[in-house]
Design an enzyme around this catalytic site. Structure first.
Site: not given
Ligand SMILES: *[C@@H]1O[C@H](CO)[C@@H](O)[C@H](O)[C@H]1NC(C)=O
Ligand SMILES: *[C@@H]1O[C@H](CO)[C@@H](O)[C@H](O)[C@H]1NC(C)=O
Ligand SMILES: *[C@@H]1O[C@H](CO)[C@@H](O)[C@H](O)[C@H]1NC(C)=O
Ligand SMILES: *[C@@H]1O[C@H](CO)[C@@H](O)[C@H](O)[C@H]1NC(C)=O
Ligand SMILES: *[C@@H]1O[C@H](CO)[C@@H](O)[C@H](O)[C@H]1NC(C)=O
Ligand SMILES: *[C@@H]1O[C@H](CO)[C@@H](O)[C@H](O)[C@H]1NC(C)=O
Ligand SMILES: *[C@@H]1O[C@H](CO)[C@@H](O)[C@H](O)[C@H]1NC(C)=O
Ligand SMILES: *[C@@H]1O[C@H](CO)[C@@H](O)[C@H](O)[C@H]1NC(C)=O
Ligand SMILES: *[C@@H]1O[C@H](CO)[C@@H](O)[C@H](O)[C@H]1NC(C)=O
Ligand SMILES: *[C@@H]1O[C@H](CO)[C@@H](O)[C@H](O)[C@H]1NC(C)=O
Ligand SMILES: *[C@@H]1O[C@H](CO)[C@@H](O)[C@H](O)[C@H]1NC(C)=O
Ligand SMILES: *[C@@H]1O[C@H](CO)[C@@H](O)[C@H](O)[C@H]1NC(C)=O
Length: 685
Positions: A469, A354, A373
Site C-alpha cells: 500500500d 482504512g 494506531k
C-alpha cells in the site's frame, strides 16, 4: 343439471387461465415455489427461504434472473403503442466491506433473457463495451447503482437511474423516498436492509414512475416521474428480469420478492429481511433441529460467558493470553496507551484511514512522543497470526521506515505504537494548498529515501516484505524531512480474515498494478508500480487520479505519458515549484516513474535498480530517450502501456479500495501551457 355446472365451471377456469395468461401477471413473495418460471443464470442462485441471490461477493461476476416467458408489450397489428405495466420488487444489497458496495443491479426489460455476452462490473451484466448505447439493443433498465462510474457520468454512489440502451442514464437521482407529509428521506441502498421498489409505466401519458420505500406500503409520491415513450425501445415480445454484477468491490445482491402486472398496479410485497447466509449448505430440516438444540446451548453458554465477562469486568484488567507472551517484549499495557493518548481523546486524533484511527500520544515512562494506531478486527484467529507477523516485521529497522515500537491487543482491537513523525504525511505537503511547499531538493531527498526504504523491505531482510500500500499518505516525514515508509505489512491484515479461500485485492486506487485485480497476488513488482505512481505525484504535485479532470488528464500516468510523447514533459512539473528545480533530476524521476508504471510487471525495474538510478550510479536505458530527441520512441512505447485505465474497471471506483478515504475534495490546477521561462524542446538528460 349438475353436469352443466361442471362444464360451466371448467369453462370458467379455462377462460380464466387464458385471460390470466394474456394479462401477464405474476406474484412471488419468495421464489421457493417459482420453479422454472424464473430462470437464473450466471452467478444467480436461489438461497435460503426462496431468495434470489443475483451475485455473492465474488469479484467480477454477473447474475441474471428473468421471468421465463416473454411478455407481450405491444400489439404490432394495430400500432397502439406499448401497454402499461407495473412491477414491484423487494431487494437488499449487502456489501463485502461496510460502506464499499459494488456494483449494483438493474430491473431490465430486454428482447432476450440470454445476456451471456454482457460484462460484469460497471456494465451491470447488461451490456458490453461494444454494444453500449446502440439503439438496436432495445433495452429499458432501471439501475440501482452503488458505485459512481465516471465513465457513465454517474451522479454518486447511491442512485437510481433510467437507462435506455446504455448505462449513461437519461435521468438519475440519489435514492430517497417521500413520507406521508412529503418529506424526503434519504435511503442508503448498500445498508443491507430490505427496500421495496415500484416501477409503473403509464402508456397513455408516457410516464415512468419509480418509487422507493423501506416499508411495505407504497408512498404516494414517486421518487422519479419521468416522461418517456417506450414505443421505439420495446419490441412486441420482451423479457423482464434483473441483472446484477460485481467488480473489484463486491456486494451480494438479493431479490426477495417480485410482482408484475399489466392490468393494474402490481401488488406490494412483504418486507422480509435477508437472513444470515453464512452457512447455507445445510438442509432446512437439519437446520431446524440444529437450531433448537443449539438455542438451549447458546442460552447456557450466554449465561456462562456473561458471568465470566462480568467477573472480568469487575477485575478490569488487561487479559494477556499465553500466545501474546510468546510473541515477546513489544507488548504495551492497554492502560499505558490509554494514559498516553489521554483516553483516546478526539483532540489527540492525528488522522483516520482504512485501517483505523491514529492518535498522538506521549509515553511518560520513556518520555517519547508516539503515534498509536487503533485497528478493529473481527477475527480473533486472524488477529493472532497477524500480531505475530507484525511483531516480527516490526523488528525491521531502517532510517526510511517508520519504526514500530510495540503493540497491544485489547479484545478485538489491535493497537500499534509507532514513532511520532512531526511533519505528518507527504500528501499533506503535495496536494491542494500545502502550508509548506516542498522544494525540489527536499522532494528528491524524500523519493531517494523512500526508494531505499522499499529496497530494504524487498531485499534487506531475511524474508521479502511486500508493502502492498505504497502511496503518498503512507510516506511520513520526520523532523529532518526524510521520507519514511509507514504501515508496511499492515495490508496483510486482510489476508488473515475468516475466509481464506478468497483473495482480496488490497491497495489504493491509482496505485494498483494492472495485474493485481487479475492475479490477486501482491508482489515486489506491484510495490514498484505503486512507487512509480508516487514518483510522478511528487514531481507533478498531483494525485494519481483527479476525478475533477477531463479525459487524458484524469489519470496522472496517462497524462504524463501523453506530455512525454508530445515532447512537453516540462508541462507536468509542479507549478508550485515556480520553475526552481533541477531539470536533469526531474527528468530522471519522471522517466523512472513511467518505467515503474509499466503494464508489464517484468518490465519494471527492481527496487534496487530504482535506488541506483536515483543515486546516479546507473543511467536509465537508452530506449527511454525523449521521443523528440532520438525519434526512437517505439521501445518506450512497449515499455509503458498507454491506457492502463482501460484495461480494467478502476475508473468505475470512486474511492480507495482499502486505505485512506480522504481524497474527496477538489484539487486545484493543471498546467496547460508550457512555463514561459523554461525550454520546452531539446531537453537533454
Ligand atoms: C408458471 O407460469 C405459468 C404460466 O404463466 C402458470 O400457469 C404457472 O402456474 C406458473 N407456475 C408457478 C409455479 O408459478
Ligand atoms: C460465490 O458463489 C460461487 C459459486 O456459487 C462460489 O464458488 C464462491 O465461493 C462464492 N463466493 C463467496 C464469497 O461466497
Ligand atoms: C387491435 O387489433 C385487434 C385484432 O388484431 C382488435 O381486436 C382490436 O380491437 C384492435 N384495437 C384497436 C384499438 O384498434
Ligand atoms: C446464449 O447465447 C450464447 C451466445 O450468444 C449461445 O452460445 C448460447 O447457446 C445461448 N444460450 C441459450 C440457452 O440460448
Ligand atoms: C447461461 O449461461 C451460460 C454460460 O454461463 C450460457 O451458455 C447460457 O446460454 C446462458 N443461458 C441463458 C438463458 O442466458
Ligand atoms: C449497433 O448494432 C448493430 C447490430 O448489432 C451493428 O450493426 C451496428 O454497427 C452497431 N452500431 C454501433 C454504433 O455500435
Ligand atoms: C437518452 O439518452 C441518450 C443519450 O444518452 C439519447 O440518445 C436518447 O435520445 C435519450 N432518450 C430519451 C428518451 O431522452
Ligand atoms: C413530517 O413527518 C416527520 C415524521 O414522519 C416529521 O419528522 C417531520 O417534521 C414532518 N414534516 C412536516 C413538514 O410536517
Ligand atoms: C440526502 O442526500 C442528498 C444527496 O445525496 C444530500 O444532498 C442531502 O444532504 C441528504 N440529506 C440528508 C438529510 O442526509
Ligand atoms: C406517476 O406519478 C405522478 C405524480 O408525480 C402521478 O400523477 C401519476 O399518476 C403516476 N403514474 C403512475 C402510473 O403511477
Ligand atoms: C409514442 O411514440 C409512438 C411511435 O413513435 C407514437 O405512435 C405514439 O403516439 C407516441 N405516444 C405518445 C403518447 O406520444
Ligand atoms: C393486477 O391488477 C389487477 C387489477 O388491479 C388486480 O386484480 C390483480 O390482483 C393484480 N395482480 C398482481 C399480481 O398484482
Amino acid at each position: 343439471m349438475f353436469k352443466f355446472f361442471v362444464v360451466l365451471f371448467a369453462l370458467f377456469l379455462f377462460l380464466n387461465a387464458i385471460s390470466s395468461a394474456q394479462r401477464d401477471e405474476f406474484f412471488y413473495d419468495g421464489f421457493s415455489k417459482a420453479g422454472n418460471n424464473i430462470t437464473l443464470n450466471g452467478s444467480a442462485k436461489l438461497v435460503k427461504d426462496g431468495i434470489i441471490q443475483l451475485t455473492n461477493t465474488t469479484n467480477r461476476v454477473m447474475g441474471h434472473a428473468f421471468y421465463g416467458f416473454p411478455i407481450r408489450f405491444k400489439n404490432s397489428a394495430n400500432d397502439t403503442g406499448v401497454f402499461s405495466f407495473s412491477t414491484a420488487f423487494t431487494f437488499a444489497t449487502v456489501p463485502e466491506f461496510k460502506s464499499l458496495g459494488g456494483h449494483g443491479f438493474a430491473f431490465t426489460v430486454s428482447p432476450s433473457n440470454n445476456l451471456s455476452w454482457a460484462l460484469p462490473s460497471q456494465y451491470l451484466g447488461l451490456f458490453n463495451s461494444i454494444n453500449m448505447g446502440n439503439f438496436t439493443n432495445h433495452v429499458f433498465a432501471v439501475e440501482f447503482d452503488t458505485v459512481q462510474d465516471f465513465e457513465f457520468n454517474d451522479i454518486n454512489d447511491n442512485h437510481i437511474g433510467i437507462d435506455l440502451n446504455s448505462l449513461v442514464s437519461n435521468f438519475s437521482v440519489p435514492v430517497a423516498y417521500f413520507t406521508e407529509n412529503s418529506t424526503k428521506v434519504n435511503v442508503t441502498m448498500k445498508s443491507g436492509s430490505t427496500i421495496q421498489a415500484w416501477i409503473d409505466y403509464d402508456s397513455a401519458n408516457c410516464i415512468v414512475n419509480v418509487t422507493i420505500s423501506p416499508f411495505r406500503s407504497k408512498p404516494k409520491l414517486p421518487l422519479i416521474s419521468y416522461s418517456l415513450n417506450l414505443s421505439t425501445i420495446f419490441l412486441e415480445h420482451m423479457f423482464v428480469g434483473f441483472s446484477g454484477s460485481t467488480g473489484l468491490l463486491a456486494s451480494s445482491h438479493y431479490i426477495l420478492g417480485w410482482s408484475f402486472n399489466m392490468s393494474g398496479p402490481a401488488q406490494s410485497l412483504s418486507m422480509a429481511a435477508v437472513p444470515s447466509l453464512a452457512s447455507s449448505s445445510h438442509k432446512p430440516g437439519a437446520i431446524l433441529i440444529a437450531l433448537s438444540v443449539s438455542f438451549s446451548l447458546v442460552l447456557l453458554l450466554g449465561i456462562v460467558i456473561t458471568s465470566i465477562y462480568l467477573v472480568r469486568k469487575i477485575k478490569n484488567r488487561d487479559i494477556v493470553e499465553e500466545w501474546e507472551r510468546r510473541i515477546g517484549p513489544h507488548r504495551y499495557s492497554y492502560k499505558e496507551l490509554k494514559h498516553a493518548t489521554k483516553g483516546f481523546r478526539d483532540k489527540e486524533l492525528l488522522g483516520r484511514g482504512g485501517f483505523g484511527r491514529v492518535y498522538k500520544g506521549f509515553l511518560q515512562k520513556s518520555g517519547v512522543h508516539v503515534a498509536v494506531k487503533r485497528i478493529s478486527h473481527e477475527s480473533r484467529q486472524g488477529l493472532r497470526e497477524f500480531v505475530s507477523e507484525i511483531a516480527s516485521i516490526g523488528r525491521l529497522r531502517h532510517r526510511n521506515l517508520v519504526p514500530l515500537f510495540g503493540w497491544c491487543r485489547r479484545r478485538g482491537d489491535l493497537l500499534l505504537v509507532y514513532e511520532y513523525m512531526p511533519n505528518g504525511s507527504l500528501d499533506k505537503h503535495l496536494f491542494d494548498e500545502p502550508k509548506l511547499v516542498l522544494s525540489w531538493e527536499q522532494r528528491f531527498k524524500i523519493v531517494k529515501g523512500v526508494a531505499s526504504g522499499l529496497c530494504y523491505l524487498h531485499e534487506g531482510w531475511e524474508q521479502v516484505v511486500i508493502h502492498r500500500d505504497i502511496k503518498a499518505s503512507n510516506v511520513l516525514l520526520d523532523g529532518e524531512l526524510n521520507g519514511r515508509l509507514g504501515d508496511f505489512g499492515l495490508a496483510r491484515l486482510h489476508d488473515h480474515g475468516s475466509n481464506l479461500s478468497t483473495t482480496r485485492v488490497v491497495g489504493t486506487l491509482g496505485y494498483l498494478a494492472p495485474e493485481l485485480p487479475r492475479t490477486g497476488k501482491a508482489t515486489t513488482c506491484s510495490d514498484v508500480f505503486a512507487f512509480g505512481t508516487l514518483l510522478l505525484e511528487v514531481v507533478c504535485g498531483r494525485r494519481p487520479i483527479e476525478p475533477e479532470a477531463q479525459g487524458e488528464e484524469l489519470v496522472l500516468m496517462d497524462w504524463v505519458w501523453d506530455k512525454w510523447r508530445q515532447g512537453r514533459i516540462v508541462d507536468v512539473i509542479d507549478p508550485k515549484l515556480q520553475g526552481r528545480f533541477n531539470m536533469k533530476e526531474a527528468v530522471i524521476v519522471l522517466k523512472l516513474g513511467l518505467m515503474c508504471s509499466s503494464d508489464k510487471a517484468t518490465a519494471r525495474p527492481t527496487a534496487r535498480q530504482v535506488v541506483r538510478y536515483l543515486e546516479g550510479e546507473a543511467t536509465l536505458p537508452s530506449v527511454l530517450g525523449l521521443p523528440n530527441e532520438s525519434g526512437d520512441s517505439e521501445g518506450f512505447e512497449d515499455f509503458v502501456h498507454t491506457m492502463v485505465s482501460s484495461s480494467y474497471d478502476l475508473m468505475s471506483l470512486n474511492s480507495d479500495i482499502v486505505g485512506d478515504a480522504s481524497s474527496d475534495n477538489a484539487y486545484g490546477f493543471l498546467p496547460t501551457s508550457p512555463l514561459p521561462f523554461l525550454p520546452v524542446r531539446g531537453v537533454t538528460t
